[in-house]
Design an enzyme around this catalytic site. Structure first.
Site, PDB file in Angstrom:
ATOM      1  N   GLU A  10      -9.302  -4.481   4.966  1.00  0.00           N
ATOM      2  CA  GLU A  10      -8.998  -3.409   4.008  1.00  0.00           C
ATOM      3  C   GLU A  10      -7.862  -3.824   3.080  1.00  0.00           C
ATOM      4  O   GLU A  10      -7.907  -3.570   1.874  1.00  0.00           O
ATOM      5  CB  GLU A  10      -8.627  -2.122   4.756  1.00  0.00           C
TER       6      GLU A  10
ATOM      7  N   ARG B 258      -2.869  -2.851  13.412  1.00  0.00           N
ATOM      8  CA  ARG B 258      -4.345  -2.904  13.371  1.00  0.00           C
ATOM      9  C   ARG B 258      -4.772  -4.340  13.637  1.00  0.00           C
ATOM     10  O   ARG B 258      -4.841  -5.162  12.733  1.00  0.00           O
ATOM     11  CB  ARG B 258      -4.860  -2.397  12.022  1.00  0.00           C
TER      12      ARG B 258
ATOM     13  N   HIS C 222      -4.157 -13.029  13.527  1.00  0.00           N
ATOM     14  CA  HIS C 222      -3.192 -11.954  13.671  1.00  0.00           C
ATOM     15  C   HIS C 222      -2.475 -12.089  15.011  1.00  0.00           C
ATOM     16  O   HIS C 222      -2.834 -12.918  15.846  1.00  0.00           O
ATOM     17  CB  HIS C 222      -3.890 -10.606  13.617  1.00  0.00           C
TER      18      HIS C 222
ATOM     19  N   ASP D 143      -1.769  -5.155   3.498  1.00  0.00           N
ATOM     20  CA  ASP D 143      -1.952  -5.551   4.900  1.00  0.00           C
ATOM     21  C   ASP D 143      -2.883  -6.753   5.018  1.00  0.00           C
ATOM     22  O   ASP D 143      -3.731  -6.997   4.157  1.00  0.00           O
ATOM     23  CB  ASP D 143      -2.515  -4.381   5.707  1.00  0.00           C
TER      24      ASP D 143
ATOM     25  N   GLU E  39       0.804  -1.228   0.000  1.00  0.00           N
ATOM     26  CA  GLU E  39       0.000   0.000   0.000  1.00  0.00           C
ATOM     27  C   GLU E  39       0.833   1.272   0.000  1.00  0.00           C
ATOM     28  O   GLU E  39       0.490   2.238  -0.660  1.00  0.00           O
ATOM     29  CB  GLU E  39      -0.916   0.072   1.237  1.00  0.00           C
TER      30      GLU E  39
ATOM     31  N   ASP F  60      -5.374  -7.329   6.964  1.00  0.00           N
ATOM     32  CA  ASP F  60      -6.739  -7.146   7.461  1.00  0.00           C
ATOM     33  C   ASP F  60      -7.725  -7.052   6.285  1.00  0.00           C
ATOM     34  O   ASP F  60      -7.347  -7.238   5.128  1.00  0.00           O
ATOM     35  CB  ASP F  60      -6.834  -5.894   8.344  1.00  0.00           C
TER      36      ASP F  60
ATOM     37  N   TYR G 154       2.191  -5.694  13.091  1.00  0.00           N
ATOM     38  CA  TYR G 154       1.091  -4.943  12.491  1.00  0.00           C
ATOM     39  C   TYR G 154       0.202  -4.339  13.569  1.00  0.00           C
ATOM     40  O   TYR G 154      -0.170  -5.015  14.533  1.00  0.00           O
ATOM     41  CB  TYR G 154       0.276  -5.861  11.587  1.00  0.00           C
TER      42      TYR G 154
END
Length: 905
Positions: free
Chosen positions: A98, A330, A374, A94, A7, A96, A328
């Site tokens: 998103e 989040r 995660h 990432d 990203e 997650d 990470y």
């Protein structure tokens, strides 16, 4: 060549350090496409569709219309060039929802003809990258659908309800599935405070000594009945909940008991209870607990701590070939990898000793939607202490890293063991049997507390035994009653939410996702639904009005339990248990026997029933009529309903906690008085008025005629207009006063009075002065000195000259704490550093590290380059545009009005 797409460019740079020549790493700069953000972005073929404003077609399975944003078009073109050269594409966004969606959008837009794989990692280290390359997978479409469902749901919610707010409250407002509930929580806490009735109660405290040891004992019983405490009162009435079960001491009774207990000796030790308790460490950080801890301990906003955590994760600005410093950020998982658990045990043994290890502690989150695949937030290398990374980090980065390191290491350490003792003392005073209790605790083993430097938590009591008499002067043990006093208390309203406590509440209720909390907290403040006052969150008048409207007419959509259930359904979509189209249809159009309860139908039904919001403040004692607050299109006003002309504008800086019914009536009375002039101008004959507007009190010369505004001058927020007489008003109306001319620029220097108080100004540079009277006495030299030094930082300490460069080193007071400077390079010292303790060697070392890091983030150079580029582009295309205009036949066409769209809620 294998092309890896992430990203952010910072993440791309860090990853590229660990890979060989066969790889190229590039970035997408976040999402490359999204639902249309404005009417201009809606594709031409959809503009006439009735659903075009939504960007989603409810009649075709809620099919979204995705567009590549203007900001992304250039990067998409670059990505296409790279894809054409690649043998394989690896999507490394990432891990997650998103990130999964970004990868899917990349695949949909770029349409590569070579193999495509998805790789994920929760830390940017060489080992993690290599492990990800060895274990590629396909894009998880269930996760993508969950993200897409949430995105479309938010669009339907925001773009359907926001126009209602435009029509009934004020333009430019927006509703959001999570943000509106967050605002409701803040509003309802304020309503609880407004409805709160305080109660007064008393208790007794004794000060006892044993040699040099001082300790206190508090009253716990009077004739066997507990004295009333704060929790025993009803907050709505201020009365005791169960009068028969508690004794309420008044001021006189408590004072009499205290005086009698003080002179009555001996006291008897009724009971001694000793027990050992264990204090367990908290689990490692998740996104929300990191935000809460940073907010309460570091005074950082959630959005700021997330920006810092992003830099630590990506290894931005760490110098050299640095990898990411944390995993990470989040995540809602509490788990740590087996490798991290082993490493933590080794670090604990090495730093503190084997007795401080507990063996691996494995935590499980209670959140239903937690993604346990995660990891919790932890340092990528636990052996890398805050001291090790200090030379490479800014002060705020180091503070956040230290917070994460301490928490991760402490989570794997042994419990702290505390020996707690409670001693009850009995005394007969004023005919009543009193029992007072002293509590003590001793840390027998600090355990994890050692990491935080908080091992000394002792509150020591002397050795005591049941039946022992104390308080007589001839006692060998020397335990004496030094003083006994009555203490007054009053119950307090529930505390306002802070950013940290609001995040905690949202997580407890299952509202939204932890990864979005920082954005939600930032949004409700930037859109002025909530304001921050001394760290606490207060609702604005707009926030109160919007909440009232949504609660009265669309309650289920801002109901806490309803919103939490919606989150659970979205998680079930990710697990493949719920069809996302059916879920959206049930929300928007209703389902089963509740077809008329879909959002679309509810809005159609309620729209005509909605009145402009009014917030009751109380009653006018003279007329008995209600005093209300009304939200206007531009300003907020108070009025007495049914009384012609009894209305006044509320100053914009008057917050909801300051606006009582009495204050509202005072504003109305002040408005009535201001209709009478305080005098006339001797030269023009115009009336002079002392008025109060939304930005505070001001003077006005003459009446307003049409669009031509009369002369006005601000009086300053704290000025009482009733104290202004004609002579003083004439003096103020003579402002601005020209003091002289700046000899360097040739520009006039003036003294004036503005919205923010008295000032001096030259060439549009303003500097404040202390008092209004100063405006009439300040000299040209004094005014120029203030203007030229307005941005000068206060010098906290002169360090001397740099041993190598000879430059003068100073410690200055900055916005984010003290910093050392040589005039060119600045280095932060951190808020907690005492400038007087900084040595020359430390200052030189800090400046060297700051120089090696280079300019701070958000460099201005980039902005200048972009601006210059835009200007060049305009020049290049100017001729083309002119030629096109000449070639096209002139036609007079009337543009259709663009459909209004709402900024994403």
């Amino acid at each position: 060549m294998k092309l890896i797409i992430v990203e952010s460019p910072a993440k791309a740079r860090t990853i590229s350090r660990f890979l060989g020549k066969g790889y190229e790493v590039t970035s997408s700069y976040g999402h490359i496409r999204d639902l249309p953000g404005s009417a201009a972005e809606i594709p031409a073929k959809y503009k006439k569709e009735p659903w075009a404003r939504l960007g989603v077609n409810p009649d075709d399975g809620y099919k979204p219309v995705y567009v590549v944003s203007k900001d992304s078009k250039k990067q998409v073109a670059e990505l296409r060039k790279l894809v054409a050269k690649a043998d394989e594409i690896l999507l490394a966004t990432d891990e997650d929802r998103e990130g999964e969606a970004i990868s899917w959008h990349l695949l949909e837009v770029l349409k590569p003809k070579v193999p495509v794989k998805r790789i994920t990692f929760h830390e940017i280290t060489k080992d993690a990258i290599n492990a990800a390359l060895e274990n590629p997978r396909d894009i998880d479409m269930q996760v993508v659908r969950a993200q897409e469902g949430r995105r479309i749901l938010d669009r339907l919610f925001g773009y359907s309800l926001s126009p209602v707010l435009w029509k009934k409250v004020r333009t430019r407002l927006s509703a959001g599935r999570v943000q509106s509930v967050a605002v409701r929580l803040v509003v309802e806490r304020e309503e609880q405070r407004q409805a709160f009735h305080s109660a007064e109660y008393f208790d007794i405290e004794a000060l006892l000594t044993a040699g040099d040891l001082h300790f206190t004992a508090r009253l716990v019983a009077v004739d066997g009945v507990k004295p009333a405490g704060a929790k025993d009162f009803d907050p709505d009435t201020g009365q005791l909940r169960k009068p028969g079960e508690r004794i309420l001491l008044g001021a006189k009774e408590a004072a009499a008991l205290a005086e009698a207990a003080k002179v009555t000796v001996p006291w008897e030790v009724l009971a001694v209870e000793a027990k050992e308790t264990a204090q367990r460490p908290a689990p490692p950080f998740t996104t929300s607990t990191l935000q809460q801890a940073a907010s309460s301990r570091l005074r950082m906003s959630p959005s700021r701590v997330m920006r810092i955590a992003q830099r630590l994760y990506e290894g931005v600005g760490m110098g050299g070939d640095r990898e990411g410093l944390i995993t990470y950020m989040r995540t809602d998982s509490l788990t740590m990898s087996e490798k991290a658990l082993v490493e933590a045990e080794a670090v604990i043994k090495d730093r503190f000793g084997p007795q401080f290890t507990k063996g691996p502690r494995r935590y499980r989150t209670k959140s239903k939607g937690a993604q346990e695949a995660h990891e919790a937030i932890r340092p990528t290398v636990l052996a890398r202490t805050p001291e090790d990374v200090k030379p490479f980090l800014e002060a705020d980065e180091l503070a956040v890293y230290t917070l994460i390191w301490n928490r991760a290491l402490a989570s794997q350490m042994a419990d702290a063991r505390l020996a707690k003792t409670a001693v009850d003392f009995g005394v007969k005073a004023a005919g009543k049997d009193l029992v007072l209790r002293a509590n003590g605790s001793v840390v027998k083993f600090p355990g994890f507390l050692l990491v935080y430097g908080r091992s000394d938590k002792d509150a020591i009591l002397p050795p005591l035994h049941q039946g022992q008499a104390i308080g007589t002067p001839d006692q060998a043990d020397g335990v004496e009653v030094q003083d006994v006093e009555a203490l007054r208390h009053s119950t307090q309203p529930p505390a306002r939410y802070t950013e940290a406590s609001l995040i905690k509440k949202l997580e407890e209720e299952g509202i939204g996702r932890p990864s979005t909390y920082a954005t939600v907290i930032s949004t409700i403040q930037s859109r002025q639904y909530v304001v921050k006052k001394g760290g606490a969150l207060l609702p604005s008048y707009i926030g109160m009005a919007v909440t009232q409207l949504l609660r009265d007419h669309f309650n289920q959509y801002v109901d806490i339990k309803f919103t939490a259930r919606m989150e659970e359904d979205l998680d079930r979509i990710a697990a493949g248990e719920v069809d996302w189209v059916e879920f959206l249809d049930c929300f928007y159009r209703g389902c089963g026997s509740n077809q008329d309860e879909g959002l679309d139908a509810v809005i159609a039904r309620e729209l005509d029933r909605i009145e402009f919001p009014r917030l009751p403040l109380g009653e006018d004692p003279q007329t008995g009529k209600p005093v209300v607050l009304r939200i206007g299109r531009n300003y907020v006003s108070v009025e007495i309903e049914g009384e012609e002309g009894k209305r006044a504008t509320v100053p914009v800086d008057m917050l909801i906690d300051e606006l009582t019914c009495e204050k509202a009536l005072a504003l109305i009375q002040q408005k009535e008085r201001s209709k009478e002039p305080i005098g006339t101008h001797p030269e023009t004959g115009q009336n002079i008025y002392a008025l109060v507007g939304p930005f505070g009190p001001y003077l006005q010369l003459g009446e307003q005629e049409g669009d031509q505004k009369p002369k006005r001058i601000s009086l300053g927020k704290k000025t009482d207009p009733s104290t202004i007489d004609q002579a003083y008003a004439l003096k103020l109306l003579s402002l601005p006063r020209e003091i002289g001319t700046d000899p360097e620029t040739g520009k006039p220097v003036r003294a004036g009075l503005g919205r923010f108080g008295p000032y001096v100004e030259s060439n549009r540079v303003f500097a404040s002065v202390q008092t209004v009277d100063t405006l009439f006495t300040i000299t040209l030299e004094e005014a120029l000195d203030r203007i030229r030094n307005k941005n000068r930082k206060p010098v906290l300490r002169e360090l001397g000259t740099h041993p190598a460069t000879g430059k003068a080193l100073q410690i200055l007071k900055g916005r984010y704490g003290p910093y050392v400077t040589d005039g060119q390079v600045n280095a932060s010292l951190g808020r907690d550093t005492d400038p007087e303790e900084v040595t020359m060697d430390e200052a030189v070392s800090l400046l060297k590290a700051a120089a090696e890091r280079g300019p701070a983030k958000g460099k201005k150079k980039v902005v200048r380059k972009k601006t210059a580029k835009k200007k060049t582009t305009k020049k290049k295309t100017a001729k083309k545009k002119t030629a096109k205009k000449k070639a096209v036949k002139k036609k007079v066409t009337k543009k259709a009005p663009q459909k209004r769209t709402v900024p994403e809620a």
